[in-house]
Design a protein around this motif. Structure first.
Motif, PDB file in Angstrom:
ATOM      1  N   UNK B   1       4.059   6.164  -3.997  1.00 58.99           N
ATOM      2  CA  UNK B   1       5.233   6.654  -3.289  1.00 58.99           C
ATOM      3  C   UNK B   1       6.233   5.510  -3.115  1.00 58.99           C
ATOM      4  N   UNK B   2       7.519   5.840  -3.363  1.00 61.48           N
ATOM      5  CA  UNK B   2       8.541   4.795  -3.293  1.00 61.48           C
ATOM      6  C   UNK B   2       9.178   4.766  -1.901  1.00 61.48           C
ATOM      7  N   UNK B   3       9.331   3.568  -1.374  1.00 63.50           N
ATOM      8  CA  UNK B   3       9.920   3.405  -0.053  1.00 63.50           C
ATOM      9  C   UNK B   3      11.119   2.483  -0.174  1.00 63.50           C
ATOM     10  N   UNK B   4      12.213   2.869   0.452  1.00 57.40           N
ATOM     11  CA  UNK B   4      13.395   1.999   0.454  1.00 57.40           C
ATOM     12  C   UNK B   4      13.373   1.152   1.713  1.00 57.40           C
ATOM     13  N   UNK B   5      13.594  -0.125   1.546  1.00 55.04           N
ATOM     14  CA  UNK B   5      13.588  -1.031   2.689  1.00 55.04           C
ATOM     15  C   UNK B   5      14.750  -1.993   2.576  1.00 55.04           C
ATOM     16  N   UNK B   6      15.521  -2.096   3.646  1.00 56.72           N
ATOM     17  CA  UNK B   6      16.646  -3.026   3.643  1.00 56.72           C
ATOM     18  C   UNK B   6      16.134  -4.455   3.507  1.00 56.72           C
ATOM     19  N   UNK B   7      14.998  -4.735   4.155  1.00 54.09           N
ATOM     20  CA  UNK B   7      14.477  -6.104   4.138  1.00 54.09           C
ATOM     21  C   UNK B   7      13.771  -6.453   2.837  1.00 54.09           C
ATOM     22  N   UNK B   8      13.062  -5.489   2.269  1.00 54.67           N
ATOM     23  CA  UNK B   8      12.198  -5.797   1.132  1.00 54.67           C
ATOM     24  C   UNK B   8      12.655  -5.168  -0.181  1.00 54.67           C
ATOM     25  N   UNK B   9      13.714  -4.386  -0.136  1.00 51.06           N
ATOM     26  CA  UNK B   9      14.130  -3.693  -1.344  1.00 51.06           C
ATOM     27  C   UNK B   9      13.233  -2.489  -1.570  1.00 51.06           C
ATOM     28  N   UNK B  10      13.083  -2.075  -2.817  1.00 55.50           N
ATOM     29  CA  UNK B  10      12.238  -0.901  -3.077  1.00 55.50           C
ATOM     30  C   UNK B  10      10.769  -1.296  -3.109  1.00 55.50           C
ATOM     31  N   UNK B  11       9.948  -0.516  -2.413  1.00 58.31           N
ATOM     32  CA  UNK B  11       8.511  -0.797  -2.370  1.00 58.31           C
ATOM     33  C   UNK B  11       7.766   0.371  -2.987  1.00 58.31           C
ATOM     34  N   UNK B  12       6.741   0.054  -3.733  1.00 62.52           N
ATOM     35  CA  UNK B  12       5.892   1.091  -4.296  1.00 62.52           C
ATOM     36  C   UNK B  12       4.562   1.047  -3.553  1.00 62.52           C
ATOM     37  N   UNK B  13       4.292   2.077  -2.802  1.00 58.52           N
ATOM     38  CA  UNK B  13       3.156   2.040  -1.881  1.00 58.52           C
ATOM     39  C   UNK B  13       2.201   3.197  -2.165  1.00 58.52           C
ATOM     40  N   UNK B  14       0.917   2.900  -2.156  1.00 57.40           N
ATOM     41  CA  UNK B  14      -0.092   3.949  -2.297  1.00 57.40           C
ATOM     42  C   UNK B  14      -0.142   4.763  -0.999  1.00 57.40           C
ATOM     43  N   UNK B  15      -0.416   6.036  -1.138  1.00 59.90           N
ATOM     44  CA  UNK B  15      -0.545   6.910   0.036  1.00 59.90           C
ATOM     45  C   UNK B  15      -1.526   6.308   1.059  1.00 59.90           C
ATOM     46  N   UNK B  16      -2.590   5.708   0.553  1.00 59.20           N
ATOM     47  CA  UNK B  16      -3.638   5.155   1.411  1.00 59.20           C
ATOM     48  C   UNK B  16      -3.218   3.918   2.177  1.00 59.20           C
ATOM     49  N   UNK B  17      -2.043   3.386   1.873  1.00 56.91           N
ATOM     50  CA  UNK B  17      -1.571   2.194   2.587  1.00 56.91           C
ATOM     51  C   UNK B  17      -0.694   2.559   3.779  1.00 56.91           C
ATOM     52  N   UNK B  18      -0.373   3.840   3.899  1.00 56.37           N
ATOM     53  CA  UNK B  18       0.525   4.261   4.982  1.00 56.37           C
ATOM     54  C   UNK B  18      -0.233   4.246   6.318  1.00 56.37           C
ATOM     55  N   UNK B  19       0.414   3.723   7.315  1.00 60.40           N
ATOM     56  CA  UNK B  19      -0.138   3.717   8.674  1.00 60.40           C
ATOM     57  C   UNK B  19       0.541   4.820   9.477  1.00 60.40           C
ATOM     58  N   UNK B  54      15.062   3.093   5.896  1.00 67.38           N
ATOM     59  CA  UNK B  54      15.108   1.796   5.205  1.00 67.38           C
ATOM     60  C   UNK B  54      15.448   0.651   6.162  1.00 67.38           C
ATOM     61  N   UNK B  55      16.300   0.957   7.131  1.00 62.42           N
ATOM     62  CA  UNK B  55      16.766  -0.085   8.053  1.00 62.42           C
ATOM     63  C   UNK B  55      15.745  -0.471   9.110  1.00 62.42           C
ATOM     64  N   UNK B  56      14.695   0.329   9.259  1.00 63.31           N
ATOM     65  CA  UNK B  56      13.793   0.112  10.388  1.00 63.31           C
ATOM     66  C   UNK B  56      12.563  -0.696   9.985  1.00 63.31           C
ATOM     67  N   UNK B  57      12.555  -1.958  10.388  1.00 64.28           N
ATOM     68  CA  UNK B  57      11.348  -2.766  10.211  1.00 64.28           C
ATOM     69  C   UNK B  57      11.186  -3.672  11.420  1.00 64.28           C
TER      70      UNK B  57
END
Lengths: 77, 153
Positions: B1-19, B54-57
């Protein structure tokens, strides 16, 4: 929402196990006691608000380029 | 799953990594899914990035690296909710606020994040400890830049 008027010494019972008693009034301050089971969390409204406000501050964009300088930082034991 | 992050840019994250934070975080009650991103190997810092905003970290700090006697009793109700056990011990993090200089950052001692890293659930708890500050200065004023460079406090 329920709004009601109580006199000093009177109580409000919430559910089976929460009792709020008005113990005194002095100017615009009201002293109350709350009897509730240990697992019921009770805090002053402003503490929750302060934490929400601090979280918003924490989430505001900030320049962390110098964080790398701190990565080895540890309390001396 | 792709996540947009202002701090880190685009992240590719496995479903199992979501908290999952089923209750959200005070101030952001609708944000329930985050990714926990380490800073660097051995660093006491890490990040919590929202999967939807994306802005929230948040910058997180491991309390035990910095605060000598930080302790609290976790309520049974929370331990149960987070499915914590001997095999799944809690991970504890503090949310940091950086206003200008990183070295002036403050941490919220009163409301730590408690996470179950195995079951991938977490929540921010408010401790019953009025002596704990919401804005505790992480690095004592007297610490010199040389001490910081050497890694001691």
């Amino acid at each position: 929402m329920l709004a009601l008027t109580r006199k000093v010494g009177e109580r409000i019972v919430i559910g089976d196990d929460i009792v709020v008693t008005i113990v005194g009034v002095k100017g615009d301050s009201i002293r109350i006691t709350v009897d509730a089971p240990k697992e019921v969390k009770i805090y002053r409204g402003e503490i929750y608000d302060a934490i929400a406000a601090e979280n918003k501050q924490a989430a505001a964009p900030s320049d962390l380029s110098e964080l790398d300088n701190l990565k080895g930082l540890r309390l001396k034991k | 799953m792709k996540i947009k992050s202002t701090r880190f840019g685009q992240l590719d994250v496995e479903e199992g990594q979501i908290l999952h934070f089923p209750n959200g975080i005070p101030g952001f009650l609708d944000e329930k899914d985050f990714v926990h991103i380490p800073h660097e190997v051995g660093s006491p810092f890490s990040f919590l990035q929202s999967t939807t905003e994306a802005n929230l970290s948040f910058l997180l700090v491991e309390p035990f690296a910095f605060i000598n006697d930080y302790e609290f009793v976790l309520e049974d109700k929370v331990a149960k909710e987070l499915e914590l056990s001997q095999e799944n011990p809690p991970q504890v993090f503090l949310i940091a606020t950086v206003k200008e200089k990183v070295t002036d950052m403050t941490v919220n001692l009163l409301a730590p994040l408690i996470m179950n890293g195995v079951k991938r659930i977490g929540r921010q708890v408010i401790l019953d400890k009025p002596e704990y500050s919401i804005r505790h200065k992480l690095i004592p004023e007297a610490t010199s830049p040389t001490e910081i460079a050497k890694g001691g406090l």
